[in-house]
Design an enzyme around this catalytic site. Sequence first.
Site, PDB file in Angstrom:
ATOM      1  N   ASP A 114      -2.337  -1.367  10.627  1.00 13.21           N
ATOM      2  CA  ASP A 114      -2.620  -1.364   9.028  1.00 13.21           C
ATOM      3  C   ASP A 114      -3.400  -2.870   8.582  1.00 13.21           C
ATOM      4  O   ASP A 114      -3.712  -2.718   7.506  1.00 13.21           O
ATOM      5  CB  ASP A 114      -1.250  -1.136   8.527  1.00 13.21           C
ATOM      6  CG  ASP A 114      -0.890   0.375   8.303  1.00 13.21           C
ATOM      7  OD1 ASP A 114      -1.742   1.083   8.993  1.00 13.21           O
ATOM      8  OD2 ASP A 114       0.412   0.529   8.079  1.00 13.21           O
TER       9      ASP A 114
ATOM     10  N   LYS B 160       0.831  -1.299  -0.006  1.00 20.49           N
ATOM     11  CA  LYS B 160      -0.068  -0.034   0.089  1.00 20.49           C
ATOM     12  C   LYS B 160       1.040   1.190  -0.166  1.00 20.49           C
ATOM     13  O   LYS B 160       2.151   1.382   0.482  1.00 20.49           O
ATOM     14  CB  LYS B 160      -0.990  -0.120   1.115  1.00 20.49           C
ATOM     15  CG  LYS B 160      -0.286  -0.072   2.569  1.00 20.49           C
ATOM     16  CD  LYS B 160       0.401   1.293   3.234  1.00 20.49           C
ATOM     17  CE  LYS B 160       1.067   1.202   4.425  1.00 20.49           C
ATOM     18  NZ  LYS B 160       1.613   2.264   4.906  1.00 20.49           N
TER      19      LYS B 160
END
Length: 284
Positions: A138, A13
């Site tokens: 996350d 990401k």
Amino acid sequence: MQHPFHSYPAPAKLNLLLHVVGKRPDGYHLLETVFRFIDFGDTLELAVRDDGQIVLLTPTDGVPPEQDLTVRAARLLQRESGCRLGASIKLEKRTPMGGGLGGGSSDAATALIALNRLWGLAWPRERLQALGLQLGADVPVFIFGRNALATGVGEVLEPIPLKPAWYLVIHPQVHVSTIEVFRNFSQTVLTEIGRVGIMRILETTQQRRNDLQSVVEKRFPAVNEVLSELRKYGSPLMTGSGSCVFLEFESKDEADKVYRVLSQKYQGFVAEGLDVHPLFDSAE
């Protein structure tokens, strides 16, 4: 008995912006950040075991197997679900550790999504996200499966539309500790921007910022050097707590052109921005 292996992607990401907007009484910082998945990352191979053991067949140098996030994810799901099955795990790492690309978190999320299906648990997406939060802030976004505006410590997620884009990502070859970065973060004026303001900022790259970037630039000259080099070609940004930095382009050709120049000096890659996680349809 061990069953056949199945292969699953664990995409990296990027944080297209990251604002620190407050601090909780327990010391955790509150954020506004935009997560974007890219078509670069690790690969997990998983095979169901009938003996209940969780076995990592490809340990990472310097990381004891019991501390590996894929092993921790598998054992956590096994314990919380009461499942008697186990798993053999092969992990092909491409995402650099300590780079801010979410590699370990993505690996953990992929393990949870895949084992939820392989073990026949049928846990809903929201339950897996809550479990993933126990492994790291996350992890939930990778289970959520869509590019997202995240608030809280990063776990409050809402989908956000992002235009097609390509990214040149450079790794300055330094490992940055997230804990150390937040420990040295001392900005005193912390303000929320909100979804409308963030959507406006995302229209171009010039106004985007990462509040943690100045901390890392001061402590890691290599990151500062790469950012200075990338500024010749656009408005670079650090992702997460570093150390990787990136530039956004409208086309692959543009990104490749700059990478051909910089690859003579730096390690990195070009990747396309994704709309959804490759395993989005594997969680319900």
